[in-house]
Design an enzyme around this catalytic site. Structure first.
Site, short mmCIF file in Angstrom:
data_model
loop_
_atom_site.label_atom_id
_atom_site.label_comp_id
_atom_site.label_asym_id
_atom_site.label_seq_id
_atom_site.Cartn_x
_atom_site.Cartn_y
_atom_site.Cartn_z
N HIS A 127 0.81 -1.21 0.00
CA HIS A 127 0.00 0.00 0.00
C HIS A 127 0.85 1.26 0.00
CE1 HIS A 127 -3.20 -2.84 1.21
NE2 HIS A 127 -4.00 -1.96 0.66
N GLY A 128 2.06 1.19 0.48
CA GLY A 128 2.92 2.36 0.46
C GLY A 128 4.10 2.21 1.40
#
Length: 451
Positions: A307-308
């Site tokens: 997701h990051g």
């Protein structure tokens, strides 16, 4: 180009469908590939070469890897596998994590995982390497699922890609229904209830009451669900109109009685990817509790990083990992004994985890946590302890709508009338309501375009 935009709904999609249906069946892959490239280029012209290079590199390497009369696991095949995965992960790392790229290509996390699954499946001998560059290119660039999933394995669409697709009236009707309902989930619920979270951000976390903080956590939870589930439903609907059955990505996760069950129902295709290509190869739950916990740690660390690269995603993943481990140790057995406690537990833990997901600044996240749990600390700021009353009055109908449609009840009721004239009238009314909110909304981006 957003699915929830007039440009897509009244320009791109109708024109494309007319051309697609008029195209002779044996050439529809050509039309779909060309239309998908146009779709991607409209929004990401500078990165279309990255997408096409992904197709070409993996097509070439898997053709070299695949040998019809072997099990596909010789030294040469392993080297080609590592080369393909190294290329795919290298490109993803450069754009998403290195800090050297000026922007993030739209959908790169999704289509990278799709092509990696394809490469691994070819190596394992589950599927043969695709001989047609056209079919592989069509699979990876297919615009319904290109930007934000669902993550579709090649085996899911291989048969449909290889045959002359005939789209029946029933498929078209079903696809339009999914498109409209998904659009409504996005623009009628997600976008509108999401304004509460935006208002709280503008007020400042240090100035909100505990009650408003919890309202914001629930609002963001509903926004994220209806935004992403709505997009996935629209993607499935468009896929049906093109002759494909894309996988279901959500199955009412908020009716779950445990975090374990929640993550079987939420973003199903991402969970499937990590289960099949990380968790099971590591040994799954077959080698004792200690190894199982380690495997879960690896999976959730990678899920968070997918997701990051920000620390808040690791915190988010850590919260959920702790819940999963505790459930496996003893809590799951206790939750299953009650019909009620598990639901309250999920509705407490999951929104709390989404706060960590949403607030990327760790200092701001700390402030928000002190507002959720005022006994745990103190953040400076003037607080109006009755601030929640105004927002409760404004957003109570949306909360009720969100809670209702987060359950299977509306779908069950609609199934009783969908074939009747009243069902079609209701669907038309929903579409009209969507058009109204699209007309009056200034901005309605999909949240998962950020990943």
């Amino acid at each position: 180009m957003l699915f929830s935009s007039f440009e897509f709904l009244f320009r791109f999609l109708p024109v494309f469908l007319v051309i697609y249906y008029l195209t002779p069946k044996k050439f529809r892959n050509v039309t779909l590939l060309g239309g998908s490239i146009v779709f991607y280029t409209i929004g990401e012209a500078g990165y279309i070469t990255i997408l096409l290079a992904c197709v070409l590199v993996n097509y070439t390497l898997t053709r070299l890897m695949y040998r019809k009369n072997t099990d596909g696991r010789g030294i040469r095949q392993k080297r080609l596998l590592l080369l393909a995965l190294g290329y795919d992960l290298g490109v993803l790392f450069f754009f998403k994590y290195s800090g050297l790229a000026s922007g993030l290509p739209l959908g790169i996390s999704f289509y990278t995982f799709q092509i990696m699954a394809y490469v691994i499946d070819v190596y394992r001998g589950r599927i043969p390497a695709e001989q047609s560059l056209l079919r592989l290119g069509t699979y990876l660039t297919m615009f319904p699922q290109l930007i934000s999933g669902p993550i579709t394995n090649y085996a899911d669409v291989r048969v449909a890609l290889g045959r002359e697709r005939t789209i029946k009236a029933r498929q078209l009707e079903e696809g339009m229904k999914l498109l409209i309902i998904g659009l409504a989930a996005k623009v009628v619920i997600a976008d509108r209830i999401g304004t509460l979270w935006n208002s709280i951000r503008m007020i400042g976390f240090d100035s909100i009451s505990t009650k408003l903080a919890w309202m914001g956590a629930f609002a963001y939870s509903l926004q994220l669900y209806f935004d992403f589930a709505g997009y996935s439903m629209m993607a499935r609907g468009i896929g049906k109109m093109l002759g494909f059955e894309l996988p279901v990505n959500f199955r009412y996760p908020y009716i779950s009685k445990s975090v374990t069950e929640f993550w079987r129902r939420w973003h199903i295709t991402l969970g499937r990817w990590f289960r099949e290509y990380v968790y099971i190869p590591l040994g799954g739950n077959r080698k004792g509790k200690a190894r199982t916990f380690f495997n879960l740690f690896v999976v959730w660390s990678l899920t968070a990083l997918w997701h990051g690269a920000n620390y808040n995603f690791l915190i988010w993943g850590g919260i959920l990992l702790c819940c999963l481990l505790v459930e496996k140790l003893f809590l799951l057995r206790l939750l299953e004994k009650s019909r009620v406690i598990g639901h309250f537990y999920v509705l407490f833990v999951v929104p709390l985890s989404w706060v960590a997901f949403a607030v990327t600044d760790l200092s701001e996240l700390g402030v928000y946590m002190t507002r959720l749990f005022p006994f745990a600390g103190h953040a400076a700021g003037v607080i109006n302890h009755l601030d929640y009353l105004k927002y409760l009055n404004d957003y109570a109908p949306l909360f009720l709508l969100g809670v209702l449609f987060a359950t299977p009840l509306p779908e069950t009721c609609y199934r009783l009338i969908e074939r009747k004239w009243i069902g079609r009238v209701i669907l038309l009314g929903i579409f009209g309501l969507c058009m109204y909110y699209l007309a009056v909304s200034a901005n309605n981006p999909f949240l998962y375009f950020n990943f």
